[in-house]
Design an enzyme around this catalytic site. Structure first.
Site, PDB file in Angstrom:
ATOM      1  N   HIS A 181      -2.590   7.053   7.296  1.00 35.60           N
ATOM      2  CA  HIS A 181      -1.776   8.037   6.702  1.00 35.60           C
ATOM      3  C   HIS A 181      -2.351   9.125   6.196  1.00 35.60           C
ATOM      4  O   HIS A 181      -1.984  10.370   6.367  1.00 35.60           O
ATOM      5  CB  HIS A 181      -0.914   7.174   5.302  1.00 35.60           C
ATOM      6  CG  HIS A 181       0.318   6.450   5.735  1.00 35.60           C
ATOM      7  ND1 HIS A 181       1.415   7.190   6.316  1.00 35.60           N
ATOM      8  CD2 HIS A 181       0.695   5.363   5.512  1.00 35.60           C
ATOM      9  CE1 HIS A 181       2.177   6.223   6.632  1.00 35.60           C
ATOM     10  NE2 HIS A 181       1.993   5.262   5.845  1.00 35.60           N
ATOM     11  N   GLN A 214       2.885   9.927   1.323  1.00 35.63           N
ATOM     12  CA  GLN A 214       3.917   9.277   1.647  1.00 35.63           C
ATOM     13  C   GLN A 214       5.089   9.764   0.289  1.00 35.63           C
ATOM     14  O   GLN A 214       6.324   9.655   0.213  1.00 35.63           O
ATOM     15  CB  GLN A 214       3.915   7.692   1.458  1.00 35.63           C
ATOM     16  CG  GLN A 214       3.304   7.252   2.689  1.00 35.63           C
ATOM     17  CD  GLN A 214       2.988   5.817   2.924  1.00 35.63           C
ATOM     18  OE1 GLN A 214       2.411   5.097   2.332  1.00 35.63           O
ATOM     19  NE2 GLN A 214       4.182   5.136   3.402  1.00 35.63           N
ATOM     20  N   GLY A 244       0.897  -1.308   0.129  1.00 32.57           N
ATOM     21  CA  GLY A 244       0.024   0.245  -0.123  1.00 32.57           C
ATOM     22  C   GLY A 244       0.911   1.226   0.085  1.00 32.57           C
ATOM     23  O   GLY A 244       2.068   1.302   0.350  1.00 32.57           O
ATOM     24  N   CYS A 246       6.236  -0.186   7.574  1.00 32.79           N
ATOM     25  CA  CYS A 246       5.781   1.019   6.876  1.00 32.79           C
ATOM     26  C   CYS A 246       7.001   1.417   5.923  1.00 32.79           C
ATOM     27  O   CYS A 246       7.982   1.628   6.513  1.00 32.79           O
ATOM     28  CB  CYS A 246       5.294   2.203   7.750  1.00 32.79           C
ATOM     29  SG  CYS A 246       5.006   3.690   6.943  1.00 32.79           S
ATOM     30  N   LEU A 247       6.683   1.875   4.916  1.00 30.74           N
ATOM     31  CA  LEU A 247       7.425   2.430   3.856  1.00 30.74           C
ATOM     32  C   LEU A 247       8.115   3.669   4.206  1.00 30.74           C
ATOM     33  O   LEU A 247       9.520   3.821   3.757  1.00 30.74           O
ATOM     34  CB  LEU A 247       6.970   2.585   2.458  1.00 30.74           C
ATOM     35  CG  LEU A 247       6.764   1.118   1.639  1.00 30.74           C
ATOM     36  CD1 LEU A 247       6.044   1.394   0.343  1.00 30.74           C
ATOM     37  CD2 LEU A 247       7.709   0.078   1.703  1.00 30.74           C
ATOM     38  N   HIS A 289      -4.161   0.955   7.733  1.00 26.77           N
ATOM     39  CA  HIS A 289      -2.819   1.608   7.554  1.00 26.77           C
ATOM     40  C   HIS A 289      -2.788   2.614   6.564  1.00 26.77           C
ATOM     41  O   HIS A 289      -2.393   3.798   6.898  1.00 26.77           O
ATOM     42  CB  HIS A 289      -1.847   0.546   7.239  1.00 26.77           C
ATOM     43  CG  HIS A 289      -0.321   0.798   7.298  1.00 26.77           C
ATOM     44  ND1 HIS A 289       0.480   0.623   8.184  1.00 26.77           N
ATOM     45  CD2 HIS A 289       0.314   1.815   6.512  1.00 26.77           C
ATOM     46  CE1 HIS A 289       1.745   1.243   7.911  1.00 26.77           C
ATOM     47  NE2 HIS A 289       1.442   1.796   7.128  1.00 26.77           N
ATOM     48  N   GLU A 290      -3.260   2.597   5.397  1.00 25.34           N
ATOM     49  CA  GLU A 290      -3.064   3.415   4.449  1.00 25.34           C
ATOM     50  C   GLU A 290      -4.223   4.670   4.677  1.00 25.34           C
ATOM     51  O   GLU A 290      -3.703   5.914   4.557  1.00 25.34           O
ATOM     52  CB  GLU A 290      -3.588   2.965   3.247  1.00 25.34           C
ATOM     53  CG  GLU A 290      -2.558   1.857   2.809  1.00 25.34           C
ATOM     54  CD  GLU A 290      -1.183   2.323   2.713  1.00 25.34           C
ATOM     55  OE1 GLU A 290      -0.698   3.554   2.666  1.00 25.34           O
ATOM     56  OE2 GLU A 290      -0.315   1.407   2.969  1.00 25.34           O
TER      57      GLU A 290
END
Length: 214
Positions: A172, A73, A68, A126-127, A168-169
């Site tokens: 963000h 991000q 995702g 997480c990226l 999660h997304e």
């Protein structure tokens, strides 16, 4: 006198990012864009630019690789995220975590709410927080509402690992990182998770690291 903004309009910002070509740079924790609620998407990008931006988000997510990626991000404060999960994990892990393959899809202005009282606790990364993972307890099932990139309304119940990705997304887009919800005693490097805590569920890690699971 109209004040001069330090930040270019979102369409201009997106066009500049895309002009560089290739995967977009992913911003890391500490960047303010990750801590500000993103603007609702209301047509700020022309259709062709939106399509190119979605394609770039997809390519960046796959290159990272991740399951995702939210627009903040890559430094763009719009309520847009993409998800995709081929779920390349052993069957025993897939069963325990409810991890099933998810096709590529776009979430525009997503929101979620719990669909039931059940929770699920698993290691999550997480990226934008590269190199680390921690245990996060999330809703096992959520009601997802929003739109896709064509404006089609979404209203569905999502369960298991796909529900975790959605939460999660969407977080963000609200300026929330997974670490805000994590059990910090579980915080581990990716290498430590692979070497020590690769079990389908985190009970062994909880006992060894001294944290409680719900």
């Amino acid at each position: 006198m109209t004040p001069v903004s330090d930040h270019p309009p979102l369409a201009e910002r997106v066009a500049e990012l895309l002009a560089a070509g290739g995967p977009l740079p992913i911003v890391a924790a500490g960047h303010p864009v990750l801590r500000r609620p993103a603007e609702p998407y209301e047509g700020q990008l022309a259709p062709a630019l939106l399509a190119r931006f979605v394609e770039a988000l997809r390519d960046t997510m796959r290159a990272a690789p991740g399951v995702g990626l939210a627009a903040p991000q890559v430094g763009v404060g719009l309520r847009i995220a993409v998800i995709e999960d081929p779920a390349p994990v052993p069957e025993e892990i897939a069963v325990v975590r409810g991890r099933v393959p998810q096709p590529f899809r776009v979430l525009v202005n997503p929101v979620y709410e719990a669909a039931g009282a059940e929770g699920a606790s698993f290691y999550e990364g997480c990226l934008s927080v590269p190199g680390w993972q921690a245990v996060v307890t999330r809703h096992a099932r959520v009601r997802l509402r929003g739109q896709d990139e064509t404006g089609r309304e979404l209203d569905e119940v999502v369960a298991g690992w796909p529900a975790r990705i959605v939460q999660h997304e969407t977080d963000h887009l609200d300026g929330t990182l997974y670490l805000d919800r994590a059990e910090l005693r579980s915080l581990s490097t990716n290498e430590a998770v692979t070497a020590r805590w690769a079990q389908p569920s985190p009970e062994t890690a909880a006992e060894a690291l001294g944290f409680q699971l719900p």
